[in-house]
Design a protein around this motif. Sequence first.
Motif, short mmCIF file in Angstrom:
data_model
loop_
_atom_site.label_atom_id
_atom_site.label_comp_id
_atom_site.label_asym_id
_atom_site.label_seq_id
_atom_site.Cartn_x
_atom_site.Cartn_y
_atom_site.Cartn_z
N GLY A 51 0.83 -1.21 0.00
CA GLY A 51 0.00 0.00 0.00
C GLY A 51 0.86 1.25 0.00
N LYS A 52 1.98 1.16 -0.71
CA LYS A 52 2.90 2.30 -0.78
C LYS A 52 2.17 3.55 -1.24
CE LYS A 52 6.21 -0.83 -2.82
NZ LYS A 52 6.81 -1.14 -4.12
N ARG A 53 2.34 4.61 -0.56
CA ARG A 53 1.79 5.92 -0.93
C ARG A 53 0.27 5.94 -1.05
NH1 ARG A 53 5.73 5.11 -4.79
NH2 ARG A 53 4.28 5.47 -6.48
N VAL A 54 -0.43 5.02 -0.38
CA VAL A 54 -1.89 4.97 -0.50
C VAL A 54 -2.54 6.25 0.01
CG1 VAL A 54 -2.38 3.81 1.71
CG2 VAL A 54 -3.90 3.48 -0.25
N VAL A 55 -2.00 6.84 1.05
CA VAL A 55 -2.58 8.08 1.58
C VAL A 55 -2.38 9.22 0.57
CG1 VAL A 55 -2.45 9.82 3.41
CG2 VAL A 55 -2.39 7.39 3.99
N SER A 76 -10.85 -6.53 -1.73
CA SER A 76 -11.46 -7.21 -0.59
C SER A 76 -12.25 -8.43 -1.01
CB SER A 76 -12.40 -6.24 0.13
OG SER A 76 -13.44 -5.85 -0.75
N SER A 77 -11.90 -9.00 -2.14
CA SER A 77 -12.65 -10.11 -2.71
C SER A 77 -12.89 -11.21 -1.69
CB SER A 77 -11.89 -10.69 -3.91
OG SER A 77 -12.53 -11.83 -4.37
N THR A 78 -14.13 -11.62 -1.57
CA THR A 78 -14.45 -12.75 -0.70
C THR A 78 -14.62 -14.02 -1.52
OG1 THR A 78 -16.79 -12.17 -0.83
CG2 THR A 78 -15.57 -11.35 1.08
N ASP A 81 -9.55 -16.16 -1.56
CA ASP A 81 -8.55 -15.54 -0.70
C ASP A 81 -7.33 -15.08 -1.46
OD1 ASP A 81 -9.15 -17.67 2.18
OD2 ASP A 81 -10.10 -15.81 1.55
N GLU A 82 -7.03 -15.73 -2.59
CA GLU A 82 -5.83 -15.35 -3.35
C GLU A 82 -5.98 -13.98 -4.00
OE1 GLU A 82 -6.35 -17.51 -7.63
OE2 GLU A 82 -6.10 -18.80 -5.89
N ASN A 83 -7.21 -13.51 -4.17
CA ASN A 83 -7.42 -12.18 -4.77
C ASN A 83 -7.48 -11.07 -3.74
OD1 ASN A 83 -7.55 -13.18 -7.38
ND2 ASN A 83 -9.71 -13.66 -7.19
N ALA A 84 -7.70 -11.41 -2.49
CA ALA A 84 -7.82 -10.39 -1.45
C ALA A 84 -6.47 -9.77 -1.13
CB ALA A 84 -8.42 -11.00 -0.19
N CYS A 85 -6.47 -8.49 -0.87
CA CYS A 85 -5.25 -7.77 -0.51
C CYS A 85 -4.82 -8.17 0.90
CB CYS A 85 -5.52 -6.27 -0.58
SG CYS A 85 -4.16 -5.27 0.06
N PRO A 86 -3.61 -8.67 1.08
CA PRO A 86 -3.16 -9.05 2.42
C PRO A 86 -2.92 -7.84 3.33
CG PRO A 86 -1.38 -9.32 0.84
CD PRO A 86 -2.61 -8.95 0.06
#
Length: 113
Positions: A51-55, A76-78, A81-86
């Motif tokens: 999430g580099k530079r997300v702000v 946030s894919s439910t 799990d492989e598509n969800a952002c860790p």
Amino acid sequence: MVKVGFIVCPQCGDMTWETKDFVAVQKGAGVFRDLGPAAVVGCIACAGCPGKRVVDRAKLLIKCGADIIAMSSCMSSTDSDENACPYYERILEELSKQLRSTIIIDCRNGVGA
């Protein structure tokens, strides 16, 4: 009219989230139901893990007129799990902490359209 800006995953290969998320905003559906119909002012990638530079990216959306920042459903894919952002939780926390005067929407509970 309320304006929404989306934070998206730059690694998300499936672009169907755009249709689902944008339609939900326009209809005021799913997690956007309390807004009523709204407009999408843009979407921008978080700049890569973690999430580099997300702000800074969210601030660009605000500068373009976004009243609300939403984490896209691709992060946030439910469905898988492989598509969800860790880093989803961390990114939400950072946005909420640094952009206190901006509403942050968590699309984990379903965008719906």
